[in-house]
Motif scaffolding. Structure first.
Motif, mmCIF file in Angstrom:
data_model
loop_
_atom_site.group_PDB
_atom_site.id
_atom_site.type_symbol
_atom_site.label_atom_id
_atom_site.label_comp_id
_atom_site.label_asym_id
_atom_site.label_seq_id
_atom_site.Cartn_x
_atom_site.Cartn_y
_atom_site.Cartn_z
ATOM 1 N N UNK A 1 115.544 91.552 33.425
ATOM 2 C CA UNK A 1 115.750 92.391 32.234
ATOM 3 C C UNK A 1 115.430 93.846 32.539
ATOM 4 N N UNK A 2 114.370 94.054 33.364
ATOM 5 C CA UNK A 2 114.017 95.426 33.723
ATOM 6 C C UNK A 2 115.138 96.090 34.514
ATOM 7 N N UNK A 3 115.716 95.334 35.478
ATOM 8 C CA UNK A 3 116.825 95.879 36.253
ATOM 9 C C UNK A 3 118.035 96.129 35.355
ATOM 10 N N UNK A 4 118.300 95.158 34.450
ATOM 11 C CA UNK A 4 119.438 95.274 33.503
ATOM 12 C C UNK A 4 119.290 96.544 32.669
ATOM 13 N N UNK A 5 118.093 96.691 32.086
ATOM 14 C CA UNK A 5 117.860 97.842 31.204
ATOM 15 C C UNK A 5 117.933 99.157 31.985
ATOM 16 N N UNK A 6 117.354 99.162 33.173
ATOM 17 C CA UNK A 6 117.357 100.386 33.977
ATOM 18 C C UNK A 6 118.775 100.799 34.357
ATOM 19 N N UNK A 7 119.589 99.830 34.793
ATOM 20 C CA UNK A 7 120.955 100.150 35.192
ATOM 21 C C UNK A 7 121.800 100.600 34.004
ATOM 22 N N UNK A 8 121.565 99.950 32.826
ATOM 23 C CA UNK A 8 122.349 100.341 31.641
ATOM 24 C C UNK A 8 122.026 101.772 31.242
ATOM 25 N N UNK A 9 120.748 102.138 31.300
ATOM 26 C CA UNK A 9 120.361 103.500 30.930
ATOM 27 C C UNK A 9 120.903 104.506 31.944
ATOM 28 N N UNK A 10 120.815 104.153 33.246
ATOM 29 C CA UNK A 10 121.337 105.073 34.257
ATOM 30 C C UNK A 10 122.843 105.281 34.098
ATOM 31 N N UNK A 11 123.540 104.204 33.670
ATOM 32 C CA UNK A 11 124.977 104.335 33.444
ATOM 33 C C UNK A 11 125.271 105.288 32.285
ATOM 34 N N UNK A 12 124.469 105.173 31.225
ATOM 35 C CA UNK A 12 124.653 106.077 30.077
ATOM 36 C C UNK A 12 124.430 107.519 30.515
ATOM 37 N N UNK A 13 123.366 107.756 31.291
ATOM 38 C CA UNK A 13 123.073 109.117 31.741
ATOM 39 C C UNK A 13 124.184 109.655 32.641
ATOM 40 N N UNK A 14 124.703 108.801 33.539
ATOM 41 C CA UNK A 14 125.771 109.260 34.426
ATOM 42 C C UNK A 14 127.040 109.616 33.633
ATOM 43 N N UNK A 15 127.364 108.753 32.619
ATOM 44 C CA UNK A 15 128.543 109.070 31.794
ATOM 45 C C UNK A 15 128.303 110.320 30.956
ATOM 46 N N UNK A 16 127.034 110.489 30.530
ATOM 47 C CA UNK A 16 126.697 111.688 29.770
ATOM 48 C C UNK A 16 126.980 112.941 30.622
ATOM 49 N N UNK A 17 126.562 112.872 31.911
ATOM 50 C CA UNK A 17 126.829 114.013 32.783
ATOM 51 C C UNK A 17 128.316 114.171 33.059
ATOM 52 N N UNK A 18 128.999 113.050 33.273
ATOM 53 C CA UNK A 18 130.419 113.109 33.599
ATOM 54 C C UNK A 18 131.235 113.694 32.462
ATOM 55 N N UNK A 19 130.826 113.416 31.197
ATOM 56 C CA UNK A 19 131.600 113.931 30.056
ATOM 57 C C UNK A 19 131.681 115.449 30.087
ATOM 58 N N UNK A 20 130.658 116.097 30.624
ATOM 59 C CA UNK A 20 130.667 117.547 30.654
ATOM 60 C C UNK A 20 131.067 118.126 32.003
ATOM 61 N N UNK A 21 130.864 117.355 33.112
ATOM 62 C CA UNK A 21 131.134 117.930 34.434
ATOM 63 C C UNK A 21 132.470 117.505 35.023
ATOM 64 N N UNK A 22 132.892 116.271 34.683
ATOM 65 C CA UNK A 22 134.124 115.753 35.284
ATOM 66 C C UNK A 22 133.966 115.426 36.756
ATOM 67 N N UNK A 23 132.705 115.368 37.256
ATOM 68 C CA UNK A 23 132.453 115.100 38.676
ATOM 69 C C UNK A 23 132.697 113.612 38.965
ATOM 70 N N UNK A 24 133.635 113.291 39.852
ATOM 71 C CA UNK A 24 133.931 111.867 40.136
ATOM 72 C C UNK A 24 132.697 111.107 40.608
ATOM 73 N N UNK A 25 131.742 111.776 41.249
ATOM 74 C CA UNK A 25 130.535 111.072 41.702
ATOM 75 C C UNK A 25 129.726 110.554 40.522
ATOM 76 N N UNK A 26 129.672 111.320 39.425
ATOM 77 C CA UNK A 26 128.976 110.843 38.215
ATOM 78 C C UNK A 26 129.680 109.616 37.654
#
Length: 801
Positions: free
Chosen positions: A51-76
């Motif tokens: 569950x800890x890994x699940x929660x951590x990965x889900x949050x990291x995905x949200x943060x990466x998409x949050x950055x991508x929405x403004x940067x358009x960086x394919x790495x995000x």
């Protein structure tokens, strides 16, 4: 009355297994409870970790998409999808287990893909299968399922964002809208993760309390039952004490009781039989009467209490004076409330085991066929003789004897006759030796003779006399006479000798000289003899190189091969070998490779080099992508060895991607001397994608003629032609003609031995493709070159005319 006692004993014995089973069952019950507690704890931990890994990965995905929405960086975007993979794989895992029947293969695939710890995979799957509908876990699973829709939505947002950025940069309102949706998803999922963990923890605590209670009950039952069993056992021991006394006298091993002064208090029939006496006579004896006097003198005076308490193997004397070995096991006896005043001894006859041990010891130090001492015992005795020489003025002589053409006897008459031939040879030789001398078999048809107290001059005269006698004697079999011809090498065993191995190798060198001079003669070792000194020198290098291979001190170096015209896409180099001595000094191949070849050991070096190179490739798979060609040298001995070719092809078949990056360098002289073997080797490695280079081209007498017929890919021009090319003349003309012939035959050319910066441009002008030498690159460790290439390395300039 006796029948009633026997029936009581029988009932007690029949009940004993049942009691033991009950006791074992209670212990097993307690262990099962403890195991269940630990397993439940581990399962809860597994789910908490997941569950800890699940929660951590889900949050990291949200943060990466949050950055991508403004940067358009394919790495995000890539990070967002990669981190969201863990929750989505866990979702797929649950769906696979919810099928009827469960898809276990898919479940294991998804649990691995989710990144969970390998040791948790089984627990995550089987706990869900068995307890998904159980209290507490049911609530956790329900909370888990409520996250599915949001996870799919979150994955969809990633696709929407990617499509929107492909159309162009979104405006601020659109970015804010996407980020608001992501925030809402995260706000809905977080409480569900907390609910999942809390419900799981409550369930684990409830089950743990239940199991701990069960364990406590099992312990109480175990304690009660153990006390009952102990009471019954003690009663049974008391009832059988009389039977034990009877067993004392009827036992198959000797037993006795001793007073501290060695007086025999009690003994049984087995001991009396072992010593060949009667029980009545034995009871009147003291133990000192049964032990040899020298053993008593060596230990203590016969009245020592500690002497009889020491367990171990002892010698006993029988009534007729023979010696029997027994295993003596002693323990003190004490009456209730009193200190120990008796010794109880078990005596097991081990005389047969001692006789067998003596036989095994003899076999370990003696040759089975001839009865002579073997190589191991020869080394030990020779060490003793060397120690004597170092302590005083005494010197000895060691003779190394090799029976000439013994293989012919085996091949023509059979091994049985060959064995008889050797035994007769040994008997004749043994009859000529004096007291203090000895004869041993080193192996096969090689023997060692040690002449005690004889200097080299005396030893030479003695061995010449023995050799003459042997030469005049023949072995007769089936109407044929086979003379006892042999080659003998002598060395003096004096204080200046380095060690036993040196003595054996020096005597071997002298024997080798006798064989080279025509066999059936005696030769003595002398440092002044150049042939002997050369063989000793080579033997030392062979020994050092063999040790270096075993101890991984044979090091791989590499030298770059530089293009002279168009730049090459990858790195090209030749693997060179260096030997690090025991003193840390680095030795070039010229110091040891020739010796290895003279003694037929070059294949060992080639095999070690090939395995070391392939090992580096296995450790650095990315290096192959940057590698154009790795050149590895192969000796003439390896070319002619079918086993080596099988070893090479086996390794290439297991690494097809490596084969196209390998180039085997075969010297011109090696191939010309083994044309059929060379052709077979070249065809086998080229069939697997390797390339072949003809090394030292021009050093042979018919280079151009063989170049036409040999299917090689590269010609390496010998450095003797390249070194003075700047002076023009014949060398320049020869190299130009070599380049023209090679180009006409479709082969690349490499010039070796470049020692000045002016040489490469001249080579480029006459059409040479590559150059190699210290002026271009000084050899460095292969691992260092691989590391440099991985870091970007050094770009070599093209040598323009």
């Amino acid at each position: 009355m006796d029948d009633e006692i026997d029936r009581g004993h029988a009932r007690a014995l029949r009940r004993l297994p049942g009691r033991a089973y009950w006791l074992i069952g209670l212990v097993a019950l307690g262990m099962l409870g403890a195991w269940l507690v630990l397993e439940i704890q581990a399962s809860v931990t597994a789910y908490v970790n997941a569950e800890g890994l699940w929660s951590k990965m889900q949050k990291q995905s949200v943060l990466a998409m949050y950055r991508y929405s403004g940067s358009g960086d394919p790495r995000d975007l890539a990070e967002a999808r990669q981190t969201l993979r863990t929750p989505l794989e866990d979702l797929a895992l649950r769906q696979a287990l919810d099928r009827d029947p469960p898809d276990l293969e898919a479940a294991y695939r998804h649990v691995r893909a989710a990144g969970n710890r390998p040791e948790d995979h089984d627990r995550l799957i089987w706990v869900y299968r068995l307890l998904a509908d159980a209290p507490y876990l049911r609530d956790s699973v329900r909370a888990w399922r409520r996250t599915d829709a949001d996870l799919r939505t979150q994955a969809g947002i990633a696709d929407e964002l990617e499509a929107r950025w492909r159309r162009g940069t979104p405006d601020a309102d659109e970015i804010a809208a996407y980020r608001s949706r992501l925030y809402e998803i995260n706000a809905r999922i977080y409480p569900l993760t907390v609910e999942f963990s809390d419900s799981l923890a409550r369930g684990a605590a409830a089950i743990r309390r239940l199991l701990l209670l069960s364990s406590a009950v099992a312990f109480a039952l175990l304690a009660w039952y153990s006390l009952r069993v102990m009471q019954h056992t003690l009663r049974h021991v008391r009832e059988t004490e009389a039977e034990f006394r009877m067993a004392f006298h009827q036992a198959a091993v000797g037993m006795l009781k001793l007073a501290p002064d060695g007086r025999i208090v009690q003994a049984n029939e087995a001991l009396a039989k072992l010593l060949g006496t009667s029980l009545a006579e034995l009871r009147d004896m003291r133990v000192q009467d049964m032990v040899p006097a020298e053993d008593l003198d060596r230990t203590a005076d016969g009245a020592d209490w500690q002497q009889w308490l020491q367990s171990g193997e002892r010698r006993l004397l029988t009534r007729d004076g023979r010696v029997r070995w027994v295993r003596w096991t002693a323990s003190p006896l004490a009456r209730p409330g009193a200190s120990a005043d008796r010794i109880f001894v078990l005596l097991e006859d081990v005389s047969d085991a001692h006789a067998m041990a003596r036989e095994i010891a003899h076999q370990a130090t003696h040759d089975e066929l001839t009865g002579l001492i073997n190589r191991r015992e020869i080394g030990r005795r020779l060490g003793e003789g060397l120690a004597q020489a170092r302590r005083g003025d005494i010197v000895h002589t060691l003779a190394f004897i090799d029976v000439d053409r013994f293989k012919l006897v085996n091949d023509t008459c059979g091994h049985a006759v060959g064995d008889r031939f050797l035994r007769r040879f040994v008997n004749l030789l043994s009859e000529q030796l004096q007291g203090g001398d000895w004869l041993g078999r080193l192996g096969g048809d090689e023997f060692a003779v040690f002449l005690h107290g004889a200097d080299l001059g005396h030893g030479l005269r003695t061995m010449e006399e023995i050799h003459g006698l042997l030469s005049r004697t023949s072995f007769r079999w089936d109407g044929r006479e086979m003379p006892f011809h042999c080659s003998v090498g002598l060395v003096e065993v004096n204080a200046s000798a380095a060690d036993v191995e040196w003595l054996l190798s020096a005597a071997d060198a002298a024997c080798y000289l006798a064989k080279e001079e025509g066999r059936n003669r005696v030769r003595a070792y002398s440092d002044a003899n150049r042939a002997l000194a050369r063989r000793r020198y080579d033997l030392d290098w062979v020994t050092s190189a063999q040790a270096a291979i075993a101890e991984r001190r044979l090091l791989m170096y590499a030298q770059k091969i530089v293009p002279l015209h168009a730049p090459e896409a990858g790195l090209r180099y030749e693997v060179l070998v260096r030997m690090r001595g025991m003193d840390g000094v680095l030795h070039p191949p010229g110091e040891f490779l020739m010796a290895m070849e003279r003694f037929g050991q070059a294949t060992a070096v080639d095999g070690h080099v090939l395995d070391a190179v392939l090992g580096e490739f296995d450790r650095h798979p990315g290096h192959l992508q940057r590698l154009a060609s790795c050149h590895v040298n192969i000796s003439a001995q390896s070319i002619a060895d079918p086993a080596f070719l099988a070893r090479v092809t086996e390794r290439l078949d297991r690494r097809p991607a490596v084969a196209s990056r390998l180039c085997f360098e075969l010297t011109e002289t090696a191939m010309i001397g083994n044309l059929a073997d060379a052709r077979r080797f070249i065809d086998a490695v080229r069939e697997r994608g390797c390339r072949v280079a003809l090394d030292d081209f021009g050093s042979g007498l018919s280079s151009f003629a063989y170049l036409k017929d040999l299917p090689v890919d590269i010609v390496k021009i010998d450095s003797a032609f390249v070194r003075d090319i700047g002076k023009g003349g014949s060398d320049l003309a020869m190299v130009r003609s070599m380049a023209q012939v090679a180009r006409a035959l479709g082969k690349e050319t490499i010039a070796e031995g470049i020692e000045s910066a002016e040489t490469p441009p001249r080579l480029a002008r006459i059409g040479i493709d590559f150059a190699q030498g210290y002026a271009l690159h000084e050899p460095c460790p292969l691992e260092e070159l691989i590391r440099q290439a991985g870091a970007g390395g050094e770009a070599w300039p093209i040598m323009q005319a």
